[in-house]
Design an enzyme around this catalytic site. Structure first.
Site, PDB file in Angstrom:
ATOM      1  N   TYR A 103       0.805  -1.219   0.000  1.00 55.61           N
ATOM      2  CA  TYR A 103       0.000   0.000   0.000  1.00 55.61           C
ATOM      3  C   TYR A 103       0.839   1.270   0.000  1.00 55.61           C
ATOM      4  O   TYR A 103       0.359   2.336  -0.369  1.00 55.61           O
ATOM      5  CB  TYR A 103      -0.948   0.019   1.206  1.00 55.61           C
ATOM      6  CG  TYR A 103      -1.930  -1.115   1.276  1.00 55.61           C
ATOM      7  CD1 TYR A 103      -2.071  -2.045   0.236  1.00 55.61           C
ATOM      8  CD2 TYR A 103      -2.737  -1.287   2.405  1.00 55.61           C
ATOM      9  CE1 TYR A 103      -2.975  -3.092   0.321  1.00 55.61           C
ATOM     10  CE2 TYR A 103      -3.644  -2.330   2.492  1.00 55.61           C
ATOM     11  CZ  TYR A 103      -3.751  -3.235   1.456  1.00 55.61           C
ATOM     12  OH  TYR A 103      -4.653  -4.265   1.554  1.00 55.61           O
ATOM     13  N   HIS A 138       0.911 -11.854   1.544  1.00 57.91           N
ATOM     14  CA  HIS A 138      -0.049 -11.144   0.696  1.00 57.91           C
ATOM     15  C   HIS A 138      -0.575 -12.010  -0.456  1.00 57.91           C
ATOM     16  O   HIS A 138      -1.774 -12.006  -0.759  1.00 57.91           O
ATOM     17  CB  HIS A 138       0.589  -9.864   0.137  1.00 57.91           C
ATOM     18  CG  HIS A 138      -0.398  -8.805  -0.228  1.00 57.91           C
ATOM     19  ND1 HIS A 138      -0.176  -7.465  -0.002  1.00 57.91           N
ATOM     20  CD2 HIS A 138      -1.616  -8.871  -0.804  1.00 57.91           C
ATOM     21  CE1 HIS A 138      -1.216  -6.760  -0.417  1.00 57.91           C
ATOM     22  NE2 HIS A 138      -2.112  -7.602  -0.934  1.00 57.91           N
TER      23      HIS A 138
END
Length: 400
Positions: free
Chosen positions: A153, A213
């Site tokens: 992010y 992830h």
């Protein structure tokens, strides 16, 4: 199970004043106040009960329920009752008994757009208009205490600044982060260094939850075992995964991991409801975190959401959020607008009927399953040295 195979001047002034007064009277008339007692156990799906999911923290709150759902967006500041609802939100127990808040604030594309994000690649998005620090400070002010972060992010430094500026105590927060594919591919030392940077950026000495992830082929098992070591060292409280298919999870088990994942973070909403996958993970005691709970705002005009929303005097977003909560999934809405943060959190003061839940469950099309399969194959090697290839990618995974 389905398997993959291959947004006059004086007169005018008088009229404007009259219109403003009429508008205020309309808004006042459109809002009613109701007192709602939330029970210790909110309704869960049968699968949720089987997985041992339980909502706790009974509390009573007074909230404003607009007869027109869109009118709730007029209020920028959360009321004390709205904030208390989030501060006292239900929780779901993880394997070790840790209480995981049933709602959190997602930070993806908040103040920063990753270069390989689909919207950035296609050129369909504008630059963020607010910083991540501003947005996170708003989220904390509204009452969110679970923050969902990630290396990918690119905004964890600003998240840390917002936490520090907020004055919220560390023990009141539930912080989750994820390690990205590029780091996973590089091995143990890179994963260790990345976690240390995340801790420094967030201004803490531990995270409550740390996830792989994507299941990078040939690399994710080693990365997971590194997380097990870091958990033993006290830097991670709970370990989990993200975007794992049933087959990826089974690979972890076959490779001799010592601590099963507590969480699998996957896309879940009525338009991608992979019930077979969800049922499997819940049978394993794995909690499901839902990203894209609100489908990036792309379904807010769907007639089913509008119809059900009208019954409950709720917005489409609140119907999507309630569906998620009622199924026992961790709900993670995100927005850069404070009024939407408030709106998204108002999902604990009503209940969808069995028929409404079933109607929402049926909104996933066969094309949605196929699209998921294609996305999975594309993303497991994303940003690695094998990006753009199918090298090592599982071509036969459960997609429904």
């Amino acid at each position: 199970m389905r398997r993959a195979t291959n947004g006059n001047e004086h007169s005018n002034s008088t009229m404007n004043i009259a219109r403003s007064a009429a508008s205020l009277l309309f808004v006042s008339a459109a809002t009613t106040t109701a007192t709602t007692t939330l029970l210790p156990k909110l309704p869960l799906s049968t699968a949720g009960r089987t997985a041992g999911l339980a909502f706790v923290n009974s509390f009573t709150t007074t909230s404003s329920i607009p007869s027109d759902p869109s009118s709730s967006r007029l209020c920028m500041m959360p009321s004390c009752e709205q904030k208390q609802t989030l501060l006292s939100c239900p929780t779901i127990p993880l394997r070790d008994g840790t209480s995981h808040p049933a709602i959190g604030f997602g930070t993806y594309k908040v103040g920063f757009i990753p270069s390989s994000a689909s919207s950035a690649v296609s050129g369909t998005t504008d630059e963020p208009q607010r910083t991540a620090e501003e947005c996170i400070r708003d989220a904390l002010d509204v009452g969110y205490r679970f923050l969902e972060c990630a290396e990918f992010y690119g905004n964890e430094v600003e998240v840390g600044k917002a936490i520090k500026a907020s004055g919220v105590k560390r023990e009141e927060l539930f912080l989750c982060s994820k390690v990205w594919t590029t780091t996973i591919e590089k091995g143990e030392e890179a994963v260790r260094a990345r976690l240390d940077k995340t801790l420094a950026d967030l201004g803490t000495d531990y995270v409550d939850l740390y996830l792989i992830h994507w299941p990078v082929p040939g690399k994710h098992v080693e990365a997971y075992k590194t997380l097990e070591k870091l958990q033993q060292e006290g830097k991670i409280r709970n370990i989990g995964v993200s975007n794992y298919a049933v087959e990826d999870y089974k690979e972890l088990l076959d490779e001799g991991i010592t601590s099963k994942p507590t969480v699998n973070q996957i896309e879940i909403n009525p338009f991608l409801y992979r019930k077979n996958t969800i049922d499997y993970f819940q049978s394993e005691g794995v909690i499901l975190q839902s990203y894209r709970s609100l489908r990036d705002g792309k379904a807010m005009d769907h007639p089913t959401l509008s119809k059900i929303g009208a019954v409950h005097s709720k917005s489409p977003a609140q119907i999507l959020g309630r569906w998620c909560v009622q199924h026992g999934f961790i709900y993670m809405p995100k927005s850069v607008k404070k009024e939407r943060m408030v709106e998204n959190g108002e999902v604990f003061d009503f209940e969808l009927s069995k028929e409404e839940m079933e109607e929402l469950d049926e909104l996933t099309s066969p094309d949605a399953f196929s699209a998921f399969g294609a996305l999975y194959r594309k993303c497991v090697n994303r940003d690695t040295t094998k990006d753009g290839t199918m090298e090592g990618v599982k071509m036969d995974v459960t997609i429904d």
